[in-house]
Design a protein around this motif. Structure first.
Motif, PDB file in Angstrom:
ATOM      1  N   PHE A 229       0.830  -1.210   0.000  1.00  0.00           N
ATOM      2  CA  PHE A 229       0.000   0.000   0.000  1.00  0.00           C
ATOM      3  C   PHE A 229       0.860   1.254   0.000  1.00  0.00           C
ATOM      4  N   LYS A 230       1.988   1.223   0.702  1.00  0.00           N
ATOM      5  CA  LYS A 230       2.898   2.377   0.688  1.00  0.00           C
ATOM      6  C   LYS A 230       3.440   2.597  -0.721  1.00  0.00           C
ATOM      7  N   ASP A 231       3.778   1.503  -1.401  1.00  0.00           N
ATOM      8  CA  ASP A 231       4.259   1.611  -2.780  1.00  0.00           C
ATOM      9  C   ASP A 231       3.182   2.198  -3.694  1.00  0.00           C
ATOM     10  N   GLY A 232       1.961   1.647  -3.584  1.00  0.00           N
ATOM     11  CA  GLY A 232       0.878   2.095  -4.453  1.00  0.00           C
ATOM     12  C   GLY A 232       0.493   3.544  -4.245  1.00  0.00           C
ATOM     13  N   LEU A 233       0.476   3.967  -2.983  1.00  0.00           N
ATOM     14  CA  LEU A 233       0.040   5.321  -2.665  1.00  0.00           C
ATOM     15  C   LEU A 233       1.144   6.362  -2.800  1.00  0.00           C
ATOM     16  N   ILE A 234       2.392   5.969  -2.459  1.00  0.00           N
ATOM     17  CA  ILE A 234       3.459   6.976  -2.385  1.00  0.00           C
ATOM     18  C   ILE A 234       4.692   6.605  -3.210  1.00  0.00           C
ATOM     19  N   THR A 235       5.477   5.649  -2.720  1.00  0.00           N
ATOM     20  CA  THR A 235       6.814   5.429  -3.281  1.00  0.00           C
ATOM     21  C   THR A 235       6.817   4.858  -4.692  1.00  0.00           C
ATOM     22  N   ASN A 236       5.756   4.187  -5.106  1.00  0.00           N
ATOM     23  CA  ASN A 236       5.689   3.654  -6.469  1.00  0.00           C
ATOM     24  C   ASN A 236       4.320   3.957  -7.074  1.00  0.00           C
ATOM     25  N   ASN A 237       3.829   5.167  -6.773  1.00  0.00           N
ATOM     26  CA  ASN A 237       2.521   5.569  -7.282  1.00  0.00           C
ATOM     27  C   ASN A 237       2.486   5.456  -8.804  1.00  0.00           C
ATOM     28  N   PRO A 238       1.423   4.869  -9.363  1.00  0.00           N
ATOM     29  CA  PRO A 238       1.396   4.640 -10.813  1.00  0.00           C
ATOM     30  C   PRO A 238       1.483   5.906 -11.659  1.00  0.00           C
ATOM     31  N   VAL A 239       0.998   7.030 -11.149  1.00  0.00           N
ATOM     32  CA  VAL A 239       0.996   8.272 -11.937  1.00  0.00           C
ATOM     33  C   VAL A 239       2.210   9.138 -11.625  1.00  0.00           C
ATOM     34  N   THR A 240       2.419   9.456 -10.353  1.00  0.00           N
ATOM     35  CA  THR A 240       3.453  10.424  -9.993  1.00  0.00           C
ATOM     36  C   THR A 240       4.854   9.847  -9.953  1.00  0.00           C
ATOM     37  N   VAL A 241       4.994   8.519  -9.900  1.00  0.00           N
ATOM     38  CA  VAL A 241       6.326   7.898  -9.871  1.00  0.00           C
ATOM     39  C   VAL A 241       6.570   7.062 -11.123  1.00  0.00           C
ATOM     40  N   GLN A 242       5.625   6.160 -11.443  1.00  0.00           N
ATOM     41  CA  GLN A 242       5.784   5.334 -12.643  1.00  0.00           C
ATOM     42  C   GLN A 242       5.443   6.094 -13.922  1.00  0.00           C
ATOM     43  N   LEU A 243       4.728   7.217 -13.773  1.00  0.00           N
ATOM     44  CA  LEU A 243       4.336   8.060 -14.919  1.00  0.00           C
ATOM     45  C   LEU A 243       3.502   7.288 -15.940  1.00  0.00           C
ATOM     46  N   LEU A 244       2.521   6.540 -15.442  1.00  0.00           N
ATOM     47  CA  LEU A 244       1.620   5.773 -16.296  1.00  0.00           C
ATOM     48  C   LEU A 244       0.203   6.358 -16.219  1.00  0.00           C
ATOM     49  N   GLY A 245      -0.585   6.105 -17.238  1.00  0.00           N
ATOM     50  CA  GLY A 245      -1.983   6.529 -17.235  1.00  0.00           C
ATOM     51  C   GLY A 245      -2.185   8.026 -17.201  1.00  0.00           C
ATOM     52  N   MET A 246      -1.219   8.784 -17.704  1.00  0.00           N
ATOM     53  CA  MET A 246      -1.308  10.241 -17.598  1.00  0.00           C
ATOM     54  C   MET A 246      -2.316  10.860 -18.568  1.00  0.00           C
ATOM     55  N   CYS A 247      -2.590  10.182 -19.677  1.00  0.00           N
ATOM     56  CA  CYS A 247      -3.547  10.723 -20.652  1.00  0.00           C
ATOM     57  C   CYS A 247      -4.928  10.888 -20.023  1.00  0.00           C
ATOM     58  N   SER A 248      -5.444   9.803 -19.442  1.00  0.00           N
ATOM     59  CA  SER A 248      -6.763   9.885 -18.802  1.00  0.00           C
ATOM     60  C   SER A 248      -6.724  10.773 -17.569  1.00  0.00           C
ATOM     61  N   THR A 249      -5.588  10.784 -16.878  1.00  0.00           N
ATOM     62  CA  THR A 249      -5.457  11.611 -15.675  1.00  0.00           C
ATOM     63  C   THR A 249      -5.641  13.088 -16.002  1.00  0.00           C
ATOM     64  N   MET A 250      -5.041  13.545 -17.080  1.00  0.00           N
ATOM     65  CA  MET A 250      -5.164  14.946 -17.466  1.00  0.00           C
ATOM     66  C   MET A 250      -6.521  15.257 -18.086  1.00  0.00           C
ATOM     67  N   ALA A 251      -7.099  14.277 -18.780  1.00  0.00           N
ATOM     68  CA  ALA A 251      -8.319  14.539 -19.546  1.00  0.00           C
ATOM     69  C   ALA A 251      -9.582  14.622 -18.705  1.00  0.00           C
ATOM     70  N   ILE A 252      -9.678  13.807 -17.661  1.00  0.00           N
ATOM     71  CA  ILE A 252     -10.970  13.713 -16.954  1.00  0.00           C
ATOM     72  C   ILE A 252     -10.980  14.382 -15.584  1.00  0.00           C
ATOM     73  N   THR A 253      -9.875  15.006 -15.194  1.00  0.00           N
ATOM     74  CA  THR A 253      -9.799  15.553 -13.838  1.00  0.00           C
ATOM     75  C   THR A 253     -10.299  16.989 -13.727  1.00  0.00           C
ATOM     76  N   THR A 254     -11.382  17.307 -14.406  1.00  0.00           N
ATOM     77  CA  THR A 254     -11.951  18.649 -14.296  1.00  0.00           C
ATOM     78  C   THR A 254     -13.078  18.713 -13.269  1.00  0.00           C
ATOM     79  N   LYS A 255     -13.629  17.553 -12.897  1.00  0.00           N
ATOM     80  CA  LYS A 255     -14.727  17.508 -11.920  1.00  0.00           C
ATOM     81  C   LYS A 255     -14.528  16.320 -10.991  1.00  0.00           C
TER      82      LYS A 255
END
Length: 209
Positions: free
Chosen positions: A7-33
Motif C-alpha cells: 500500500f505504501k508503494d501504491g500510494l506513495i513510493t511507487n505511485n502509478p501516476v506520480t512515480v511510474q508516470l503511467l496513465g497520464m492521458c486519462s489523468t489529465m483529460a478527466i480531472t476537471t470535476k
C-alpha cells in the motif's frame, strides 16, 4: 506478502501516476470535476484488482508467446462489464467519462501491473497490489479534480463553493491546465521522495559512524 509495503508503494513510493508516470492521458483529460475523478478511479481500481486476480490464477497456463494478448483479453472483459454497469446505473458519469472507460483496456497501469506483478506472484499478493495501485491512481485523480474544479470553476461536486466575487481560473479546466497541474504534482512528489531518501541516507551514515 507485505500488505503495508504494497500500500505504501501504491500510494506513495511507487505511485502509478506520480512515480511510474503511467496513465497520464486519462489523468489529465478527466480531472476537471470530482465526479469524473471518483468514477474513473473506482472503475480502474475494480478492473485492475479483478484483472490481477485472474491473470495470477492463469499465469502458469498462459504461454509466454501470447501472454500480452491474453492479458488484454482478460482486461477487456472486465472493462466491458464495468462500462455496461456504469451505463446502466450511473449514466451521467458514463456519459461524462465517454471514451475513456473503454480506453482502460489499453491503460498502461493495468497492463503494466499484469506484466510486472500479477503474472509473477500469488493471487493474494496480486489482489492487494491491484487495490493498492488502484487507490494510488484514485488518490491522484481526487487531488487533481479537487484543485481544478475548485479553482477552475469555483465549485465542488458541482455545488458552488467560492464566494460570488471569485473569478474562476478557467485555464485550469483546459488541457494546458491539466498538464500544468499534473506536472506540479509530479514535481512535488519527486521532491518529497528525494528529501526522504536524503534523510534516510544521512541517518544511515550517522548510525554507521
Amino acid at each position: 506478502m507485505n500488505i503495508g509495503k504494497q500500500f505504501k508503494d501504491g500510494l506513495i513510493t511507487n505511485n502509478p501516476v506520480t512515480v511510474q508516470l503511467l496513465g497520464m492521458c486519462s489523468t489529465m483529460a478527466i480531472t476537471t470535476k470530482m465526479s469524473n475523478g471518483i468514477g474513473m478511479g473506482i472503475s480502474v481500481l475494480i478492473i485492475l484488482t479483478l484483472s490481477n486476480i485472474f491473470i495470477s490464477l492463469l499465469r502458469k497456463i498462459i504461454p509466454d508467446e501470447v501472454r500480452i494478448a491474453c492479458f488484454i483479453v482478460v482486461i477487456a472483459g472486465f472493462v466491458t462489464m464495468v462500462d455496461l454497469s456504469l451505463q446502466a446505473f450511473f449514466p451521467d458519469i458514463a456519459k461524462s467519462l465517454g471514451v475513456f472507460i473503454p480506453l482502460i483496456v489499453v491503460n498502461c497501469i493495468i497492463l503494466g501491473r499484469a506484466e510486472s506483478f500479477a503474472s509473477k506472484n500469488s493471487v493474494g499478493a496480486s489482489a492487494v497490489d491491484g487495490v493498492a495501485q488502484g487507490c494510488g491512481y484514485t488518490l491522484v485523480l481526487i487531488v487533481l479534480c479537487a484543485f481544478r474544479e475548485i479553482f477552475g470553476m469555483g465549485t465542488f461536486f458541482d455545488m458552488k463553493l467560492m464566494p460570488s466575487g471569485y473569478v474562476p481560473a478557467g485555464i485550469l479546466t483546459l488541457p494546458v491546465g491539466g498538464f500544468l497541474c499534473l506536472g506540479a504534482l509530479i514535481a512535488a512528489m519527486q521532491w518529497a521522495l528525494n528529501k526522504s531518501k536524503e534523510k534516510a541516507e544521512a541517518k544511515g551514515k550517522e548510525a554507521a559512524e
